[in-house]
Design an enzyme around this catalytic site. Structure first.
Site, PDB file in Angstrom:
ATOM      1  N   HIS A   1      50.347  39.904 -71.567  1.00 51.23           N
ATOM      2  CA  HIS A   1      50.620  39.366 -70.404  1.00 51.23           C
ATOM      3  C   HIS A   1      50.737  39.388 -69.356  1.00 51.23           C
ATOM      4  O   HIS A   1      50.684  39.659 -67.896  1.00 51.23           O
ATOM      5  CB  HIS A   1      52.009  38.881 -71.105  1.00 51.23           C
ATOM      6  CG  HIS A   1      52.738  37.940 -69.919  1.00 51.23           C
ATOM      7  ND1 HIS A   1      52.776  36.621 -70.452  1.00 51.23           N
ATOM      8  CD2 HIS A   1      53.320  37.936 -69.023  1.00 51.23           C
ATOM      9  CE1 HIS A   1      53.712  36.051 -69.110  1.00 51.23           C
ATOM     10  NE2 HIS A   1      54.074  36.685 -68.233  1.00 51.23           N
ATOM     11  N   GLU A   2      51.184  41.185 -69.105  1.00 56.53           N
ATOM     12  CA  GLU A   2      51.474  41.368 -67.849  1.00 56.53           C
ATOM     13  C   GLU A   2      50.244  42.816 -67.576  1.00 56.53           C
ATOM     14  O   GLU A   2      49.900  42.319 -66.565  1.00 56.53           O
ATOM     15  CB  GLU A   2      52.260  43.203 -68.350  1.00 56.53           C
ATOM     16  CG  GLU A   2      53.739  43.177 -68.872  1.00 56.53           C
ATOM     17  CD  GLU A   2      54.521  42.178 -67.859  1.00 56.53           C
ATOM     18  OE1 GLU A   2      54.512  41.615 -66.864  1.00 56.53           O
ATOM     19  OE2 GLU A   2      55.369  41.085 -68.338  1.00 56.53           O
TER      20      GLU A   2
ATOM     21  N   HIS B   1      48.842  39.451 -65.351  1.00 57.74           N
ATOM     22  CA  HIS B   1      49.578  39.101 -63.769  1.00 57.74           C
ATOM     23  C   HIS B   1      48.664  40.653 -63.212  1.00 57.74           C
ATOM     24  O   HIS B   1      48.759  40.003 -61.869  1.00 57.74           O
ATOM     25  CB  HIS B   1      50.923  40.241 -64.242  1.00 57.74           C
ATOM     26  CG  HIS B   1      51.711  38.953 -64.442  1.00 57.74           C
ATOM     27  ND1 HIS B   1      52.257  37.711 -64.072  1.00 57.74           N
ATOM     28  CD2 HIS B   1      52.888  38.638 -65.962  1.00 57.74           C
ATOM     29  CE1 HIS B   1      53.246  37.020 -64.375  1.00 57.74           C
ATOM     30  NE2 HIS B   1      53.668  37.253 -65.415  1.00 57.74           N
TER      31      HIS B   1
ATOM     32  N   GLU C   1      53.702  32.205 -64.404  1.00 57.51           N
ATOM     33  CA  GLU C   1      54.367  32.764 -66.213  1.00 57.51           C
ATOM     34  C   GLU C   1      53.135  31.773 -66.926  1.00 57.51           C
ATOM     35  O   GLU C   1      53.009  32.135 -67.399  1.00 57.51           O
ATOM     36  CB  GLU C   1      55.031  32.328 -66.369  1.00 57.51           C
ATOM     37  CG  GLU C   1      56.368  33.775 -65.292  1.00 57.51           C
ATOM     38  CD  GLU C   1      56.091  35.135 -66.003  1.00 57.51           C
ATOM     39  OE1 GLU C   1      55.868  34.809 -67.260  1.00 57.51           O
ATOM     40  OE2 GLU C   1      55.795  35.570 -64.814  1.00 57.51           O
TER      41      GLU C   1
END
Length: 287
Positions: free
Chosen positions: A143-144, A147, A221
């Site tokens: 997820h990071e 980003h 998100e």
């Protein structure tokens, strides 16, 4: 989440400082703030300047704010796994290896920040490493990394720059009208009234503008969740979010809050940097 809140807080502080400087410039030079074209240019310079200064400082400020320890050379099996996982995922999405750090916190959280896709930071809490399975932690890291790959920090900076520009422009435009009316008999603007009104309006408009930045943060998100699901599988991502539902409320601040995996609850969803976990899980299940 910690990442976004730190970014926003730093950005607000920089803009307020630049605002004071701008007011001093007006007072010392005798420049008239009423020129719309000049005011718009000045607002853009200061608005985008605040955002980009915040972005350039984000990596160091994030590490300092959480007391993060950068992993230079892995000292144990957990750190080896962490570095190898981030390295593998970074190669998969085509970005340079981020700096990896661990910070001491019971919260289950992680965040990414940095001005460049190839010069970024991924930080994870000890709470995440102690309380999540490897599959769940792998999903959070994905997820990071997503980003970073999506350039979310830069996009957030550009959006914040536009918002800052309009906040500064509108506050000074209205303040100029108020000050002119207040001192119309003397034939000039009352600078003290102008300064006071412009500063108050910046705070008010800045708060209202936060609804826009928080909306974008929530939108981002969902994309990071989906991209992470493509990297590691949606079941791992769902499992990670399910784990977050029973975790401690995170204590990340400012800009870091927006880029963390887990966000604080708010009285209204409109002020949340992250969508409710149930909505994120439902979105993944519908992929």
């Amino acid at each position: 989440m910690k990442r976004v809140m730190l970014f926003l807080a730093t950005n607000l502080a920089v803009v307020l400082v630049l605002s004071v400087v701008l007011n001093i410039v007006y007072a010392v030079t005798g420049m008239q703030p009423g020129s719309l074209s000049g005011l718009l240019v000045m607002a853009a310079v200061f608005g985008f300047g605040g955002s980009f200064i915040s972005l350039m400082m984000s990596k160091k400020m994030a590490l300092r704010s959480v007391g993060g320890m950068v992993i230079e050379s892995p000292r144990n099996e957990t750190e080896h796994w962490l570095m190898e996982t981030v390295s593998r995922q970074s190669q998969q999405v085509g970005i340079g290896m981020p700096t990896v750090a661990i910070y001491d916190s019971p919260d289950i959280n992680a965040f990414a920040t940095g001005a460049k896709r190839n010069d970024s930071l991924v930080a994870v809490s000890t709470g995440l490493l102690h309380n999540m399975t490897r599959d769940e932690a792998e999903a959070v890291l994905a997820h990071e990394v997503s980003h970073i790959a999506n350039g979310d920090m830069v996009t957030m900076t550009l959006m914040q720059g536009v918002v800052n520009t309009f906040v500064i422009f509108l506050s000074r435009f209205i303040a100029n009208i108020v000050a002119s009316n207040d001192n119309e008999e003397e034939g000039g603007s009352n600078m003290m009234v102008y300064f006071g009104v412009s500063m108050v309006l910046e705070l008010v408009f800045g708060f209202l503008a936060s609804f826009i930045t928080m909306w974008y943060s929530r939108h981002r998100e969902f994309h990071a969740d989906a991209d992470a699901a493509h990297l590691v599988g949606k079941e791992k991502m769902i499992a990670a979010l399910e784990r977050l539902k029973v975790s401690h409320e995170p204590q990340l601040e400012g800009s870091m809050m927006a880029f963390g995996i887990n966000g604080k609850k708010s009285l209204t969803e409109l002020l949340m940097s992250h969508p409710p976990l149930d909505k994120r899980i439902a979105s993944l299940r519908n992929m």
